[in-house]
Design an enzyme around this catalytic site. Structure first.
Site, PDB file in Angstrom:
ATOM      1  N   THR A 156       0.817  -1.215   0.000  1.00 29.32           N
ATOM      2  CA  THR A 156       0.000   0.000   0.000  1.00 29.32           C
ATOM      3  C   THR A 156       0.848   1.260   0.000  1.00 29.32           C
ATOM      4  O   THR A 156       0.485   2.260  -0.620  1.00 29.32           O
ATOM      5  CB  THR A 156      -0.917  -0.003   1.250  1.00 29.32           C
ATOM      6  OG1 THR A 156      -1.804  -1.106   1.134  1.00 29.32           O
ATOM      7  CG2 THR A 156      -1.725   1.274   1.356  1.00 29.32           C
ATOM      8  N   ASP A 176       1.327  -6.380  -4.583  1.00 25.41           N
ATOM      9  CA  ASP A 176       0.493  -6.451  -3.392  1.00 25.41           C
ATOM     10  C   ASP A 176       1.029  -7.677  -2.650  1.00 25.41           C
ATOM     11  O   ASP A 176       1.205  -8.742  -3.255  1.00 25.41           O
ATOM     12  CB  ASP A 176      -0.978  -6.662  -3.795  1.00 25.41           C
ATOM     13  CG  ASP A 176      -1.904  -6.645  -2.593  1.00 25.41           C
ATOM     14  OD1 ASP A 176      -1.681  -7.439  -1.659  1.00 25.41           O
ATOM     15  OD2 ASP A 176      -2.844  -5.842  -2.590  1.00 25.41           O
ATOM     16  N   SER A 177       1.303  -7.563  -1.361  1.00 23.64           N
ATOM     17  CA  SER A 177       2.010  -8.662  -0.684  1.00 23.64           C
ATOM     18  C   SER A 177       1.178  -9.933  -0.585  1.00 23.64           C
ATOM     19  O   SER A 177       1.709 -10.996  -0.270  1.00 23.64           O
ATOM     20  CB  SER A 177       2.501  -8.226   0.697  1.00 23.64           C
ATOM     21  OG  SER A 177       1.455  -8.187   1.623  1.00 23.64           O
ATOM     22  N   SER A 178      -0.105  -9.847  -0.870  1.00 20.97           N
ATOM     23  CA  SER A 178      -0.920 -11.068  -0.887  1.00 20.97           C
ATOM     24  C   SER A 178      -0.521 -11.975  -2.041  1.00 20.97           C
ATOM     25  O   SER A 178      -0.892 -13.156  -2.058  1.00 20.97           O
ATOM     26  CB  SER A 178      -2.404 -10.719  -1.015  1.00 20.97           C
ATOM     27  OG  SER A 178      -2.774  -9.927   0.074  1.00 20.97           O
ATOM     28  N   THR A 223       1.505  -4.924   4.012  1.00 16.33           N
ATOM     29  CA  THR A 223       1.335  -5.399   5.388  1.00 16.33           C
ATOM     30  C   THR A 223       0.736  -6.808   5.460  1.00 16.33           C
ATOM     31  O   THR A 223       0.946  -7.523   6.435  1.00 16.33           O
ATOM     32  CB  THR A 223       0.407  -4.443   6.176  1.00 16.33           C
ATOM     33  OG1 THR A 223      -0.838  -4.330   5.492  1.00 16.33           O
ATOM     34  CG2 THR A 223       1.035  -3.082   6.348  1.00 16.33           C
ATOM     35  N   ASP A 224      -0.016  -7.193   4.406  1.00 16.44           N
ATOM     36  CA  ASP A 224      -0.784  -8.441   4.516  1.00 16.44           C
ATOM     37  C   ASP A 224       0.076  -9.665   4.837  1.00 16.44           C
ATOM     38  O   ASP A 224      -0.314 -10.500   5.651  1.00 16.44           O
ATOM     39  CB  ASP A 224      -1.572  -8.694   3.223  1.00 16.44           C
ATOM     40  CG  ASP A 224      -2.734  -7.717   3.058  1.00 16.44           C
ATOM     41  OD1 ASP A 224      -3.060  -7.020   4.037  1.00 16.44           O
ATOM     42  OD2 ASP A 224      -3.309  -7.655   1.952  1.00 16.44           O
ATOM     43  N   THR A 266       2.693 -10.330  14.183  1.00 19.28           N
ATOM     44  CA  THR A 266       1.487 -10.710  13.456  1.00 19.28           C
ATOM     45  C   THR A 266       0.745  -9.436  13.080  1.00 19.28           C
ATOM     46  O   THR A 266       0.691  -8.501  13.871  1.00 19.28           O
ATOM     47  CB  THR A 266       0.568 -11.563  14.381  1.00 19.28           C
ATOM     48  OG1 THR A 266       1.276 -12.755  14.721  1.00 19.28           O
ATOM     49  CG2 THR A 266      -0.729 -11.954  13.719  1.00 19.28           C
ATOM     50  N   CYS A 294      -4.727 -19.136  20.154  1.00 14.26           N
ATOM     51  CA  CYS A 294      -4.589 -17.927  20.985  1.00 14.26           C
ATOM     52  C   CYS A 294      -3.278 -17.258  20.601  1.00 14.26           C
ATOM     53  O   CYS A 294      -2.260 -17.927  20.451  1.00 14.26           O
ATOM     54  CB  CYS A 294      -4.486 -18.275  22.469  1.00 14.26           C
ATOM     55  SG  CYS A 294      -5.883 -19.163  23.108  1.00 14.26           S
TER      56      CYS A 294
HETATM   57  N1  ASP Z   1      -2.836  -5.498   0.326  1.00 12.00           N
HETATM   58  C1  ASP Z   1      -1.749  -4.672   0.755  1.00 12.00           C
HETATM   59  C2  ASP Z   1      -0.477  -5.486   0.713  1.00 12.00           C
HETATM   60  O1  ASP Z   1      -0.251  -6.281   1.573  1.00 12.00           O
HETATM   61  C3  ASP Z   1      -2.016  -4.168   2.123  1.00 12.00           C
HETATM   62  C4  ASP Z   1      -0.964  -3.241   2.691  1.00 12.00           C
HETATM   63  O2  ASP Z   1       0.095  -3.036   2.163  1.00 12.00           O
HETATM   64  O3  ASP Z   1      -1.240  -2.678   3.762  1.00 12.00           O
HETATM   65  O4  ASP Z   1       0.301  -5.333  -0.200  1.00 12.00           O
END
Ligand code: ASP
Length: 351
Positions: A23, A67-69, A99-100, A176, A289
């Site tokens: 992002t 996109d890290s996904s 972040t993903d 996490t 948990c």
């Molecule tokens: N979908 C984005 C990614 O992981 C989300 C982010 O960067 O916050 O690339």
């Protein structure tokens, strides 16, 4: 990489920014309005304050920012190679990343970059850097400062893979993503923060990783993806469990269990688990948990898994557990060796 490394002034920190996407560097698509990865120049143009740091900054960017996904272990290898190839040229590394799956990348890199003695600071943002209220500018600037920070003896303050996000610096393989909304998007429930970001950056020195002995960086690139999660829930059926555990080529499973490492004691469940273990599948018990650790002998429901040959994942995050399995199998170890390896910390990922 852009340009040759300048060594005109050795006192200025030399930092390599590795831009993978996320992002932080995204812009809205004119057609759909959805956020899409964009190039590094756009990102850096939006952070003019970087010049105030007076660092020597070079950059490497993924050919196609992601996109890290959509990240795969091949991308972790690419990042690790860039760090390994440039290890002696720079004081520290900042990885810009979505972040993903940031916690997965951080965990994998912590295992792949053995004997690390320099900072690898991973950051990104919740809002693109071009937006007025972006958190990206602050995260990038702070990550650069962390990557340049020195201890009193002149050695790098941070000598591990860490995640910098908003107010905290976390150990990467303990982190996490816990919020898709909050600027403090990461947490580490079983390990203290490495630093608190406020008016200054206050490090918790006793929590920082230090490699013991005078050993060189060794980058290990082997990763075996024949692994999976088995996420338990009340009502999970025999058909589903047996189907998952008999996936062709399966070598390792992170079983996400209840509480202190408990699961059903129904005959078919324990039999299915034991049969997989007997076939040589390594099954690691990690709790659903996020705080606390697996204690397989606390309840009868945990003991049954233990007896079936499931090994304890202690207080590992699920991201660290699955990447550690990939890493250990990637070194060509046998199932028995992987079991032993899973019980021993590699890079401060578990107590
Ligand atoms: N979908 C984005 C990614 O992981 C989300 C982010 O960067 O916050 O690339």
């Amino acid at each position: 990489m852009s340009g040759a490394l300048s060594n005109a002034d050795a006192r200025r920190p030399h930092i390599l920014i590795i831009y993978t996407g996320g992002t932080i560097g995204m812009i809205e698509s004119a057609e759909t309005g959805a956020l899409e990865p964009f190039d590094f120049d756009h990102l850096i143009d939006n952070v003019p304050k970087i010049k105030m740091l007076d660092y020597d900054i070079e950059n490497f960017q993924f050919e196609t920012p992601l996109d890290s996904s959509t990240m795969t272990p091949d991308h972790w290898v690419e990042i690790a190679k860039v760090i390994d190839d440039n290890y002696n040229l720079f004081d520290g590394f900042v990885v810009l990343h979505g972040t993903d799956t940031m916690a997965y990348t951080a965990s994998a890199l912590s295992f792949m970059l053995q004997n690390l003695r320099k900072p690898v600071v991973i950051t990104g943002s919740q809002l693109p850097i071009g937006e007025v209220r972006t958190d990206g500018e602050e995260n990038l600037i702070t990550a650069l400062q962390v990557a340049a920070a020195r201890d009193v003896d002149g050695s790098p303050m941070v000598q591990e893979v860490a995640i910098l996000f908003e107010n905290y610096l976390w150990r990467g393989n303990r982190s996490t993503k816990h919020s898709s909304d909050n600027f403090n998007a990461f947490k580490s429930s079983n390990y203290p923060r490495l630093a608190k970001i406020g008016l200054g950056i206050s490090y918790r020195k006793e929590a920082l990783w230090r490699t013991i002995g005078d050993v060189p960086l060794i980058a290990q690139y082997g990763l075996d993806t024949n692994v999976m999660y088995l996420d338990l829930f009340p009502g999970i059926t025999e058909k589903v469990v047996r189907h998952q555990l008999s996936a062709p080529g399966l070598k390792g499973v992170v079983m996400k269990t209840f509480g202190a490492g408990n699961g059903p004691t129904t005959g078919w469940f324990i039999d299915a688990v034991k049969e997989a273990v007997d076939r040589g599948v390594v099954i690691v018990n990690v709790s659903q948990c996020d705080n606390g650790m697996v204690n397989p002998t606390r309840y009868q429901t945990g003991t049954a898994l233990n007896r079936a040959g499931v090994i304890s994942g202690h207080d590992l995050t699920s991201e660290a557990a699955i990447t550690k399995l990939m890493f250990l199998f990637g070194q060509g170890l046998t199932a028995e060796e992987v079991k032993t390896g899973m019980e021993q910390p590699i890079a401060g990922e578990m107590d």
